[in-house]
Design a protein around this motif. Structure first.
Motif, mmCIF file in Angstrom:
data_model
loop_
_atom_site.group_PDB
_atom_site.id
_atom_site.type_symbol
_atom_site.label_atom_id
_atom_site.label_comp_id
_atom_site.label_asym_id
_atom_site.label_seq_id
_atom_site.Cartn_x
_atom_site.Cartn_y
_atom_site.Cartn_z
ATOM 1 N N PHE A 1 0.798 -1.163 -0.110
ATOM 2 C CA PHE A 1 0.518 0.222 0.115
ATOM 3 C C PHE A 1 0.682 1.255 -0.538
ATOM 4 O O PHE A 1 2.060 1.290 0.075
ATOM 5 C CB PHE A 1 -1.291 0.284 1.486
ATOM 6 N N LYS A 2 0.521 2.757 -0.414
ATOM 7 C CA LYS A 2 1.227 3.493 -0.058
ATOM 8 C C LYS A 2 1.767 3.847 -1.042
ATOM 9 O O LYS A 2 2.984 3.985 -0.336
ATOM 10 C CB LYS A 2 1.323 3.787 1.358
ATOM 11 N N LYS A 3 1.723 3.721 -2.286
ATOM 12 C CA LYS A 3 3.200 3.365 -3.381
ATOM 13 C C LYS A 3 3.179 5.119 -3.995
ATOM 14 O O LYS A 3 4.152 5.320 -4.723
ATOM 15 C CB LYS A 3 3.086 2.547 -4.409
ATOM 16 N N GLY A 4 1.848 5.605 -4.009
ATOM 17 C CA GLY A 4 1.884 7.284 -4.643
ATOM 18 C C GLY A 4 1.061 6.290 -6.260
ATOM 19 O O GLY A 4 1.237 5.319 -6.664
ATOM 20 N N GLY B 1 -0.288 11.118 -11.075
ATOM 21 C CA GLY B 1 -1.078 13.004 -10.067
ATOM 22 C C GLY B 1 -2.208 13.578 -11.582
ATOM 23 O O GLY B 1 -1.782 14.508 -11.218
ATOM 24 N N THR B 2 -2.096 13.066 -12.608
ATOM 25 C CA THR B 2 -2.825 13.671 -13.667
ATOM 26 C C THR B 2 -4.421 13.260 -13.260
ATOM 27 O O THR B 2 -4.759 11.575 -13.843
ATOM 28 C CB THR B 2 -1.860 13.791 -14.954
ATOM 29 N N LEU C 1 -11.629 15.168 -6.049
ATOM 30 C CA LEU C 1 -10.839 14.057 -4.922
ATOM 31 C C LEU C 1 -9.576 13.641 -5.816
ATOM 32 O O LEU C 1 -7.908 13.357 -5.203
ATOM 33 C CB LEU C 1 -11.783 13.148 -5.431
ATOM 34 N N GLN C 2 -9.417 13.568 -7.532
ATOM 35 C CA GLN C 2 -8.151 13.381 -7.974
ATOM 36 C C GLN C 2 -6.674 14.109 -7.094
ATOM 37 O O GLN C 2 -6.005 13.869 -7.588
ATOM 38 C CB GLN C 2 -8.649 13.666 -9.294
ATOM 39 N N GLN C 3 -7.053 15.992 -7.311
ATOM 40 C CA GLN C 3 -6.098 17.160 -7.238
ATOM 41 C C GLN C 3 -5.339 16.582 -5.735
ATOM 42 O O GLN C 3 -4.373 16.809 -5.343
ATOM 43 C CB GLN C 3 -7.071 18.437 -7.638
ATOM 44 N N THR C 4 -6.512 16.394 -4.536
ATOM 45 C CA THR C 4 -6.685 16.379 -3.212
ATOM 46 C C THR C 4 -5.238 15.403 -2.763
ATOM 47 O O THR C 4 -4.396 15.024 -2.417
ATOM 48 C CB THR C 4 -7.797 15.926 -2.113
ATOM 49 N N LEU C 5 -6.043 13.670 -3.581
ATOM 50 C CA LEU C 5 -5.260 12.549 -3.140
ATOM 51 C C LEU C 5 -4.183 12.378 -3.759
ATOM 52 O O LEU C 5 -2.946 11.700 -4.390
ATOM 53 C CB LEU C 5 -6.010 11.471 -3.725
ATOM 54 N N ARG C 6 -4.204 13.503 -4.986
ATOM 55 C CA ARG C 6 -2.886 13.678 -6.207
ATOM 56 C C ARG C 6 -2.770 12.006 -6.897
ATOM 57 O O ARG C 6 -1.507 11.216 -7.332
ATOM 58 C CB ARG C 6 -1.583 13.700 -5.670
ATOM 59 N N THR D 1 -3.539 9.361 -10.110
ATOM 60 C CA THR D 1 -3.773 9.197 -11.461
ATOM 61 C C THR D 1 -5.008 8.796 -12.242
ATOM 62 O O THR D 1 -5.347 7.611 -11.459
ATOM 63 C CB THR D 1 -2.135 8.121 -11.962
ATOM 64 N N VAL D 2 -5.637 9.289 -12.553
ATOM 65 C CA VAL D 2 -6.738 8.771 -13.325
ATOM 66 C C VAL D 2 -7.044 8.715 -14.281
ATOM 67 O O VAL D 2 -6.568 9.680 -15.173
ATOM 68 C CB VAL D 2 -8.008 9.982 -12.534
ATOM 69 N N ALA D 3 -7.792 7.548 -14.833
ATOM 70 C CA ALA D 3 -8.207 7.813 -16.921
ATOM 71 C C ALA D 3 -9.877 7.990 -16.656
ATOM 72 O O ALA D 3 -9.961 6.484 -15.666
ATOM 73 C CB ALA D 3 -7.289 6.536 -16.952
#
Lengths: 358, 302
Positions: free
Chosen positions: A5-8, A37-38, A187-192, A194-196
């Motif tokens: 977990f927590k690999k970023g 993170g984008t 959510l995507q920006q707060t948690l940075r 990567t979202v597709a």
């Protein structure tokens, strides 16, 4: 199973990926990359291969050719279970025989986390998306919006390197859509993360994306920022698909450095040349790229007849018949619509007009 | 003014037809059987007493009511044969139902997961044999499983066994017969339950890291439980009262209630005993029928 977990957030890279079903090519030689993170949207009409592309990232489909890298590691042959990627399904796919807490803690439980720890992890994500107090509910007792948030929490609970959304707004009513897409972006920006994100709605894509990948007929039509795609569409498909655009014929009169002098019907405009040569050319003109006049303006104008006029509160929509073809225009400057069937004159605004090379 | 009453009349008629149908074809025979079960055997035609006749008048009929009694039911308790038959039926039906489930589940799963355009054809293949006569198909099993039958020929020719396997005329043969005969009743509800599952549920489980077996046990199997229950009841209920299969394939020691009933009725000509056996069996199966109906209602309501 060694998912830690927590690999970023991680990058995603497609290298010449092909997916075939028998003789049908669903994804044809697709290459792109997603920065960590984008948020990247896969945008296109139905059947363009965008969902298959998303499923290739998840590992729910395995590529016929090419390479897929996540966080720089080749995962091309890995199954969905072995990829550190989670998906929010279009139907949400919540397990109907489990309550909210069981749904969200399913991931860690499968990974061998003890029940109590798994439930703590689930509760943390449920709090994050604002569903505390609903743990014991069955999915069928929740509204569509709540179900989707459970699906998001379930996908987030393992803190995946990449989070995938398949048409997340398609099952929500129109009012909720804007809010949910803002929530997802936040959510995507707060948690940075990567979202597709797959969608067929260009407005949705423009609103949430760092980068948009426009797909058409199993191939990538154009990749760019929302602004880049809107202002500089590479071809007529993209021009038409991203934001409404009327495609009209024009003539490049002269090119000077980065600027081109272009004539459309009676009107002449100065535009970024985008590599155009003197001669005939297509222009993509946004609805607000037209100025509609009730009386003949001092400058040269295209003579038009109002075929349709609709008053929509904050603006008026016109369909205009002109020698240059039928034009779709929006006028936000005037309160009164020009009468249906009346004459009108059209000039071009400094923005919202682009040459489409090729 | 007449319109509403016309409509309610039509509605009452529409309800009356099935009600009368059930009363005439189900309740009346049931009442007759119940009445016979309360009679005593007699050397007469019909072979029980009392016999009511309309011409006798009310007083005589009332007298005869006094002759009715529960002697036949008491006899069921006195003779261990009946209890053994009931238990034997329940046991064989339970074993056969479990085996039918084991055979039908993979079959239904394979059909439900086949490409959409092939499913109808595969389902047809699974069911087509059952369009021929039930009796002939059960009879055909004798040819397969008897000592000098096809299966034993093959086993002995291949050297796997020296002596023929004794299958025919055993409980095992009855179980085989029930599994074979009732397979479609299990396959159909299982297929319906499995085919209706959203594939995204399995994908979501796999996406969260579940290996295929775990996906099956935690997602596919629990969601197919209504189909499992419906199929099991559809097999178990008729299997308990099955007569043809134990009679053709079972041994002389195969105790099933259908056979006992047949023997009471035709061999012993003890109609009250046969009727009592039937009534008790019905009472035994009624809760299961109710359960099945409930299940169907719940599924329909979803």
């Amino acid at each position: 199973m060694t998912k830690s977990f927590k690999k970023g957030p991680a990058s995603v890279e497609f290298r010449n990926v092909v997916k075939r079903y028998g003789s049908v090519v669903a994804v044809d030689d697709v290459s792109f990359s997603v920065e960590p993170g984008t948020l990247v949207t896969l945008l296109g009409p139905s059947g363009c291969g965008k969902t298959t592309t998303l499923r290739l990232v998840a590992g729910l489909e395995i590529a016929s050719e090419g390479q897929i890298l996540i966080g720089g590691v080749d995962v091309t042959r890995l199954s969905a279970a072995d990829r550190d990627v989670s998906m929010v399904f279009q139907s949400y796919a919540l397990f109907p025989h489990m309550n909210v807490l069981e749904n969200v803690s399913y991931g860690p439980r499968v990974q061998g986390v003890a029940r109590q720890k798994a439930e703590e992890m689930a509760l943390e994500k449920l709090r994050l998306i604002g569903l505390q107090g609903m743990e014991k509910r069955a999915p069928s007792e929740l509204s569509g919006g709540q179900q989707q948030r459970v699906a998001v929490a379930r996908a987030l609970v393992l803190e995946p390197e990449v989070l995938l959304f398949d048409e997340p707004l398609s099952n929500l009513d129109a009012k909720l859509r804007r809010r949910v897409r803002e929530d997802i972006r936040e959510l995507q920006q707060t948690l940075r993360l990567t979202v597709a994100y797959v969608t067929h709605d260009q407005e949705e894509a423009l609103a949430v994306s760092d980068k948009i990948i426009v797909m058409s007929n199993a191939r990538i039509a154009q990749v760019g920022t929302p602004r880049g795609l809107y202002d500089e569409p590479k071809d007529l498909f993209v021009a038409d698909f991203i934001g409404d655009a009327t495609i009209v014929d024009g003539q490049v009169l002269s090119v000077e450095g980065e600027r081109a002098r272009v004539k459309v019907d009676a009107v002449e405009v100065d535009l970024p040349s985008r590599g155009a040569k003197p001669g005939p050319i297509k222009l993509a003109i946004r609805p607000h790229g037209f100025r509609v006049h009730e009386t003949a303006p001092a400058a040269a104008a295209i003579k038009a007849r109002v075929a349709k006029a609709a008053y929509l509160g904050k603006h008026i929509e016109y369909t205009l018949e002109t020698p240059a073809g039928e034009l779709f225009a929006i006028d936000a400057a005037h309160a009164e619509a020009i009468a249906h069937g009346a004459d009108a004159w059209v000039t071009l605004a400094p923005r919202g007009v682009a040459l489409v090379p090729g | 003014m007449s319109a509403p009453s016309d409509r309610s009349l039509a509605r009452r008629l529409a309800l009356a037809v099935p009600t009368l149908w059930m009363a005439a074809l189900f309740l009346t025979p049931f009442a007759l059987v119940a009445k016979v079960s309360l009679s005593t055997p007699a050397l007469s035609q019909p072979p029980y007493a009392p016999v009511f006749a309309l011409a006798e008048g009310a007083a005589a009929a009332l007298d005869k009511f006094g002759e009715l009694g529960v002697a036949a039911y008491r006899a069921l308790l006195d003779d261990d044969l009946y209890l053994a038959s009931y238990l034997g039926s329940l046991r064989l039906a339970a074993i056969a139902t479990a085996l039918t489930l084991l055979v039908a589940y993979p079959l239904a799963l394979a059909i439900a997961r086949a490409p959409r355009r092939r499913r109808a054809g595969l389902l047809m293949l699974a069911i087509a044999p059952f369009w021929t006569s039930f009796l002939i198909r059960v009879y055909a099993w004798i040819m397969l499983i008897k000592d000098e039958g096809l299966i034993n020929h093959a086993l002995m020719a291949s050297g796997l066994v020296a002596e023929p396997l004794r299958i025919f005329a055993t409980d095992a043969a009855v179980v085989i017969g029930v599994v074979y005969s009732y397979l479609p009743f299990m396959v159909m509800p299982l297929y319906a339950a499995l085919e209706g599952q959203d594939a995204a549920l399995r994908e979501a489980a796999a996406d969260l890291g579940a290996p295929p077996l775990r996906v099956f046990w935690r997602v596919t199997a629990p969601l197919s439980l209504p189909g499992v229950l419906a199929g099991s009841l559809l097999v178990f209920i008729p299997a308990v009262g099955e007569f043809v299969i134990p009679d053709l394939l079972g041994g002389s020691d195969t105790l099933m209630i259908g056979r006992t009933l047949w023997a009471e009725f035709f061999s012993n000509r003890d109609w009250p005993a046969a009727a009592a056996v039937a009534i008790v069996m019905l009472a035994m199966l009624a809760p299961m029928l109710v359960l099945y109906e409930r299940l169907q209602m719940r599924e329909a309501g979803r």
